[in-house]
Design an enzyme around this catalytic site. Structure first.
Site, PDB file in Angstrom:
ATOM      1  N   PHE A  12     -16.828 -57.714 126.698  1.00 36.42           N
ATOM      2  CA  PHE A  12     -17.652 -58.929 126.735  1.00 36.42           C
ATOM      3  C   PHE A  12     -16.726 -60.140 126.778  1.00 36.42           C
ATOM      4  CE2 PHE A  12     -20.022 -62.526 125.121  1.00 36.42           C
ATOM      5  CZ  PHE A  12     -21.186 -62.440 125.876  1.00 36.42           C
ATOM      6  N   ASP A  64      -8.327 -61.412 125.243  1.00 39.52           N
ATOM      7  CA  ASP A  64      -9.470 -62.186 124.770  1.00 39.52           C
ATOM      8  C   ASP A  64      -9.544 -61.984 123.260  1.00 39.52           C
ATOM      9  OD1 ASP A  64     -11.960 -62.982 123.880  1.00 39.52           O
ATOM     10  OD2 ASP A  64     -13.021 -62.346 125.686  1.00 39.52           O
ATOM     11  N   LYS A  94     -14.773 -69.142 118.418  1.00 40.89           N
ATOM     12  CA  LYS A  94     -15.393 -68.633 117.181  1.00 40.89           C
ATOM     13  C   LYS A  94     -14.762 -69.192 115.901  1.00 40.89           C
ATOM     14  CE  LYS A  94     -17.660 -64.572 119.059  1.00 40.89           C
ATOM     15  NZ  LYS A  94     -19.059 -64.827 118.766  1.00 40.89           N
TER      16      LYS A  94
HETATM   17  N1  PLP Z   1     -15.251 -63.180 124.403  1.00 41.93           N
HETATM   18  C1  PLP Z   1     -15.571 -62.449 123.336  1.00 41.93           C
HETATM   19  C2  PLP Z   1     -14.720 -61.282 122.962  1.00 41.93           C
HETATM   20  C3  PLP Z   1     -16.699 -62.769 122.568  1.00 41.93           C
HETATM   21  O1  PLP Z   1     -17.032 -62.022 121.515  1.00 41.93           O
HETATM   22  C4  PLP Z   1     -17.485 -63.886 122.947  1.00 41.93           C
HETATM   23  C5  PLP Z   1     -18.730 -64.221 122.212  1.00 41.93           C
HETATM   24  O2  PLP Z   1     -19.335 -63.406 121.560  1.00 41.93           O
HETATM   25  C6  PLP Z   1     -17.094 -64.642 124.062  1.00 41.93           C
HETATM   26  C7  PLP Z   1     -15.980 -64.255 124.767  1.00 41.93           C
HETATM   27  C8  PLP Z   1     -17.894 -65.837 124.502  1.00 41.93           C
HETATM   28  O3  PLP Z   1     -17.750 -66.870 123.575  1.00 41.93           O
HETATM   29  P1  PLP Z   1     -18.787 -68.115 123.573  1.00 41.93           P
HETATM   30  O4  PLP Z   1     -20.109 -67.575 123.156  1.00 41.93           O
HETATM   31  O5  PLP Z   1     -18.200 -69.085 122.578  1.00 41.93           O
HETATM   32  O6  PLP Z   1     -18.795 -68.670 124.958  1.00 41.93           O
END
Ligand code: PLP
Length: 394
Positions: free
Chosen positions: A128, A213, A242
């Site tokens: 994700f 990520d 986050k």
């Molecule tokens: N990447 C990862 C691993 C995530 O867990 C998330 C959100 O849950 C995101 C990207 C996307 O972040 P945002 O919701 O702040 O755009």
């Protein structure tokens, strides 16, 4: 009638106040928070030091354009680079934006600095990476793509921990490999450490960039400030959001020195990226994490939580495995767990679902052993009662 788009499956509770590991709803009901706004409030709710920094900044200056010097932004970037393998930071406002910046930097480095025209990013099944068009295309889950065609080009997906498949996907268009060290939304699935080291070696051999990520795994969550620090590998680029601002919305894309010339004035930007208020939150969050040794405490608390869960859930029908890293913990079950998550909420414990079959626990990094005891007791009671009325799936 709500005037909001129905983009979230919202529970019928209204949280109005928080402190540390506790939340209260508008009826005065207290909750033990083991989801932390999905890995955001890593220092607990309304942490004193971050609050003081925000209040002081609110009195001083709210916004200034990135066309001017922003000392707080330099301070936050220095804190992040002094404590990581990165040499430069681009600040933005969310995780998806941080990943967009990473994808853009990787393409531009290959195309403008190395001049080889490479653009493809390889990502992994069940990953994700966000909800913008590029990051949902990078995401290895079909459900986030439905109805959004056509998708941007240049993304390829392979199964996680499958080196052969990865090697086969690399070609002379490949610019980078991008992954999470623990696939959090995908079901709390940790990467195989040997696979991650092989990915680094493959990237070096084939001239690819490694993008991690760290949006959910970073900021102490897995027991190190950044999760790559567990594995003896360093990414070329990594992304944060986050927990970075303790709840103030902020994201960051960090990279090593050779990538810095890939961006110049005008090649990327954001009106709100690195605003003085966000930077006060970031600097105070990182400083507090270092002073409180929050990542180290998360490592210890994570062992305690996983150990207690394994003991308490041993032999409970329907429970397959307790897994995770630090305080990113999953209880994998043999079927959907939404009912258990709902029942725990009724009993005052907030947890969330990952994949459909995994209960995800994300307490704050300063959680106490008493709070862990309390949560494990509630989880064990609910899963045992549930198993008694609901036979395990064949
Ligand atoms: N990447 C990862 C691993 C995530 O867990 C998330 C959100 O849950 C995101 C990207 C996307 O972040 P945002 O919701 O702040 O755009």
């Amino acid at each position: 009638m709500s005037h909001l788009f129905p983009t979230y499956g919202r529970y019928p509770i209204s949280i109005v106040k928080g402190k540390g590991s506790r939340l209260w709803d508008d009826q005065g009901k207290e909750y033990l928070d083991f989801m932390s706004g999905i890995a955001v409030t890593n220092l607990g709710h309304v942490p004193d030091r971050v609050k003081a920094a925000l209040v002081a900044q609110l009195d001083q200056l709210w916004h200034v354009s990135n066309l001017y010097q922003i000392p707080n932004q330099e301070k936050a970037a220095k804190l992040l680079t002094d404590n990581s393998c990165a040499d430069a930071v681009f600040f933005c406002n969310s995780g998806a934006e941080a990943n967009e910046a990473a994808i853009k930097l990787a393409r531009r480095y290959q195309q403008k600095v190395l001049g080889n025209g490479r653009h493809e990013i390889i990502t992994f099944a069940r990953s994700f990476h966000g909800r913008t068009l590029a990051t949902l295309t990078a995401t290895g889950q079909d459900k986030v793509k439905e109805g959004f065609l056509p998708l941007p080009q240049g993304f390829v997906h392979v199964p996680l921990n499958d080196l052969q498949a990865l090697e086969a996907a690399v070609n002379d268009r490949t610019a980078a490999v991008m992954l999470e060290t623990v696939q959090a939304e995908g079901g709390v699935v940790p990467v195989d450490p040997a696979f991650l080291r092989s990915v680094r070696e493959l990237c070096d051999r084939r001239g690819l960039l490694l993008i991690l990520d760290e949006i959910q795994t970073g900021m102490g969550r897995t027991g190190k400030l950044f999760s790559y620090q567990h594995y003896g590998v360093e990414p070329d680029i990594f992304t944060l959001a986050k927990g970075l601002g303790s709840g103030f919305p902020v994201g960051a894309m960090l990279a090593k020195a050779p990538l810095i010339p890939a961006f110049n004035a005008g090649s990327h930007g954001s009106t709100f990226g690195g605003t003085p208020i966000a930077m006060a939150a970031v600097a105070a969050t990182v400083e507090t994490m270092l002073i409180e040794q929050a990542p180290e405490r998360a490592a210890v608390a994570g062992e305690l939580l996983m150990g207690k869960l394994r003991d308490a859930l041993d032999g409970v029908p329907g429970v397959l495995e307790v897994r995770g890293k630090g305080l990113l913990v999953g209880i994998a079950c043999d079927g959907p767990v939404a009912d258990a998550v709902g029942e725990l909420q009724r009993r005052g414990l907030l947890v969330i679902v990952a994949g459909p079959n995994v209960i995800r626990l994300l307490p704050n990094l300063l959680v106490t052993s008493e709070e862990i005891e309390e949560a494990v007791g509630l989880i064990a009671a609910v899963l045992k009662e549930r198993a008694a009325v609901k036979p395990a799936a064949e």
